[in-house]
Design an enzyme around this catalytic site. Structure first.
Site, PDB file in Angstrom:
ATOM      1  N   LYS A  12     -26.048  13.411  12.134  1.00  0.00           N
ATOM      2  CA  LYS A  12     -26.441  12.850  10.835  1.00  0.00           C
ATOM      3  C   LYS A  12     -26.664  11.345  10.944  1.00  0.00           C
ATOM      4  O   LYS A  12     -27.559  10.786  10.308  1.00  0.00           O
ATOM      5  CB  LYS A  12     -25.355  13.111   9.779  1.00  0.00           C
ATOM      6  CG  LYS A  12     -25.278  14.546   9.326  1.00  0.00           C
ATOM      7  CD  LYS A  12     -24.260  14.697   8.200  1.00  0.00           C
ATOM      8  CE  LYS A  12     -24.074  16.160   7.833  1.00  0.00           C
ATOM      9  NZ  LYS A  12     -23.031  16.357   6.824  1.00  0.00           N
ATOM     10  N   ASP A  69     -23.721  15.992   1.155  1.00  0.00           N
ATOM     11  CA  ASP A  69     -23.011  17.251   1.083  1.00  0.00           C
ATOM     12  C   ASP A  69     -24.059  18.339   0.937  1.00  0.00           C
ATOM     13  O   ASP A  69     -25.057  18.156   0.233  1.00  0.00           O
ATOM     14  CB  ASP A  69     -22.055  17.255  -0.114  1.00  0.00           C
ATOM     15  CG  ASP A  69     -21.036  18.373   0.014  1.00  0.00           C
ATOM     16  OD1 ASP A  69     -20.374  18.469   1.069  1.00  0.00           O
ATOM     17  OD2 ASP A  69     -20.917  19.176  -0.931  1.00  0.00           O
ATOM     18  N   SER A  70     -23.855  19.439   1.638  1.00  0.00           N
ATOM     19  CA  SER A  70     -24.895  20.461   1.651  1.00  0.00           C
ATOM     20  C   SER A  70     -24.310  21.844   1.738  1.00  0.00           C
ATOM     21  O   SER A  70     -23.112  22.013   2.018  1.00  0.00           O
ATOM     22  CB  SER A  70     -25.833  20.213   2.834  1.00  0.00           C
ATOM     23  OG  SER A  70     -25.089  20.184   4.031  1.00  0.00           O
ATOM     24  N   HIS A 178     -33.946  21.274   3.345  1.00  0.00           N
ATOM     25  CA  HIS A 178     -33.240  20.621   2.244  1.00  0.00           C
ATOM     26  C   HIS A 178     -32.849  19.194   2.630  1.00  0.00           C
ATOM     27  O   HIS A 178     -33.029  18.259   1.870  1.00  0.00           O
ATOM     28  CB  HIS A 178     -32.000  21.446   1.889  1.00  0.00           C
ATOM     29  CG  HIS A 178     -31.129  21.796   3.058  1.00  0.00           C
ATOM     30  ND1 HIS A 178     -31.632  22.328   4.212  1.00  0.00           N
ATOM     31  CD2 HIS A 178     -29.787  21.657   3.275  1.00  0.00           C
ATOM     32  CE1 HIS A 178     -30.652  22.520   5.073  1.00  0.00           C
ATOM     33  NE2 HIS A 178     -29.518  22.113   4.535  1.00  0.00           N
TER      34      HIS A 178
HETATM   35  P1  IMP Z   1     -21.483  19.601   5.106  1.00  0.00           P
HETATM   36  O1  IMP Z   1     -22.542  19.150   4.161  1.00  0.00           O
HETATM   37  O2  IMP Z   1     -21.497  18.856   6.389  1.00  0.00           O
HETATM   38  O3  IMP Z   1     -20.144  19.686   4.416  1.00  0.00           O
HETATM   39  O4  IMP Z   1     -21.845  21.105   5.539  1.00  0.00           O
HETATM   40  C1  IMP Z   1     -21.825  22.181   4.676  1.00  0.00           C
HETATM   41  C2  IMP Z   1     -22.032  23.521   5.352  1.00  0.00           C
HETATM   42  O5  IMP Z   1     -23.236  24.086   4.834  1.00  0.00           O
HETATM   43  C3  IMP Z   1     -22.223  23.510   6.874  1.00  0.00           C
HETATM   44  O6  IMP Z   1     -21.006  23.647   7.542  1.00  0.00           O
HETATM   45  C4  IMP Z   1     -23.082  24.759   7.071  1.00  0.00           C
HETATM   46  O7  IMP Z   1     -22.292  25.899   7.092  1.00  0.00           O
HETATM   47  C5  IMP Z   1     -23.931  24.783   5.819  1.00  0.00           C
HETATM   48  N1  IMP Z   1     -25.215  24.082   6.059  1.00  0.00           N
HETATM   49  C6  IMP Z   1     -25.614  22.910   5.523  1.00  0.00           C
HETATM   50  N2  IMP Z   1     -26.835  22.567   5.970  1.00  0.00           N
HETATM   51  C7  IMP Z   1     -27.199  23.550   6.826  1.00  0.00           C
HETATM   52  C8  IMP Z   1     -28.359  23.743   7.629  1.00  0.00           C
HETATM   53  O8  IMP Z   1     -29.305  22.933   7.687  1.00  0.00           O
HETATM   54  N3  IMP Z   1     -28.367  24.867   8.362  1.00  0.00           N
HETATM   55  C9  IMP Z   1     -27.365  25.774   8.371  1.00  0.00           C
HETATM   56  N4  IMP Z   1     -26.259  25.629   7.658  1.00  0.00           N
HETATM   57  C10 IMP Z   1     -26.167  24.527   6.874  1.00  0.00           C
END
Ligand code: IMP
Length: 199
Positions: A12, A69-70, A178
């Protein structure tokens, strides 16, 4: 201007660093800013969690901080796993385990619509915030396919490209994802904000 990324994720850091370098902004890791912040993601929306992380690192470092956050939201599961995407099924599961669980919970379900969501939030020491959201709509595959990427990529089918995210190169994914969409919007919003202030 210097900005701290509220994340320990080197991937990131590089991605954000490249896109914000175009605005003359240098993105520092938490370590480079001399902080190490653990934030509990207690929010119920992606935006809330991004703000919690950004605010904590901004407070600790005294510098503007940015966080994202995703997650994956599945329509037939009322938006689950959503903000719980990273923890779906509990701490013991790994990425393939989470994919298997999600496919299991969607067994027999014909409505496969889902979307990836990413929220990015930048917090300034004075309290101002700049936020952007990006989404990517797709359908949940019936079985994993592809070797690239991470998380739910092997089971996220992207209809316009007729491939799962795990079958795309990083560049192909970034053009439609996204996170790519959120980052491009964030850059625009941040530029607009900075042009209106003396930061
Ligand atoms: P965070 O935003 O780093 O907390 O991640 C959130 C979770 O969402 C990740 O651990 C993945 O399981 C899922 N995730 C978020 N973005 C992606 C992506 O681009 N591909 C696949 N999984 C995703």
């Amino acid at each position: 201007m210097k900005l701290v990324l509220a994340s320990k994720n080197a991937h990131k850091l590089r991605e954000l660093g490249e896109i914000l370098a175009e605005l003359g902004i240098e993105v520092l890791s938490e370590a480079e800013a001399g902080v190490d912040v653990e934030v509990e993601e207690t929010g119920t929306t992606f935006e809330e969690n991004a703000l919690l992380k950004a605010r904590a690192v901004c407070g600790a470092s005294g510098l503007p901080a940015v966080a994202d956050d995703s997650g994956l939201c599945v329509d037939a599961l009322n938006g689950a796993p959503g903000v719980y995407s990273a923890r779906y099924g509990g701490e013991a599961l790994d990425d393939p385990g989470r994919c298997r669980l999600l496919l299991e919970n969607m067994r027999g379900q014909l409505d496969r619509r889902c979307r990836f969501v990413s929220a990015i939030c930048c917090c300034f020491p004075g309290g101002d915030t700049v936020t952007a959201r990006g989404e990517c709509a797709g359908t949940l595959a019936y079985a994993p396919r592809g070797e690239s990427g991470f998380g739910y990529d092997p089971i996220f089918f992207c209809p316009p490209l007729k491939k799962t995210f795990a079958e795309l190169t990083a560049e192909e994914k970034n053009a439609v994802s996204h996170r790519g969409n959120a980052l491009r919007k964030f850059k625009e919003e941040l530029e607009r904000y900075l042009n209106g202030t003396d930061q």
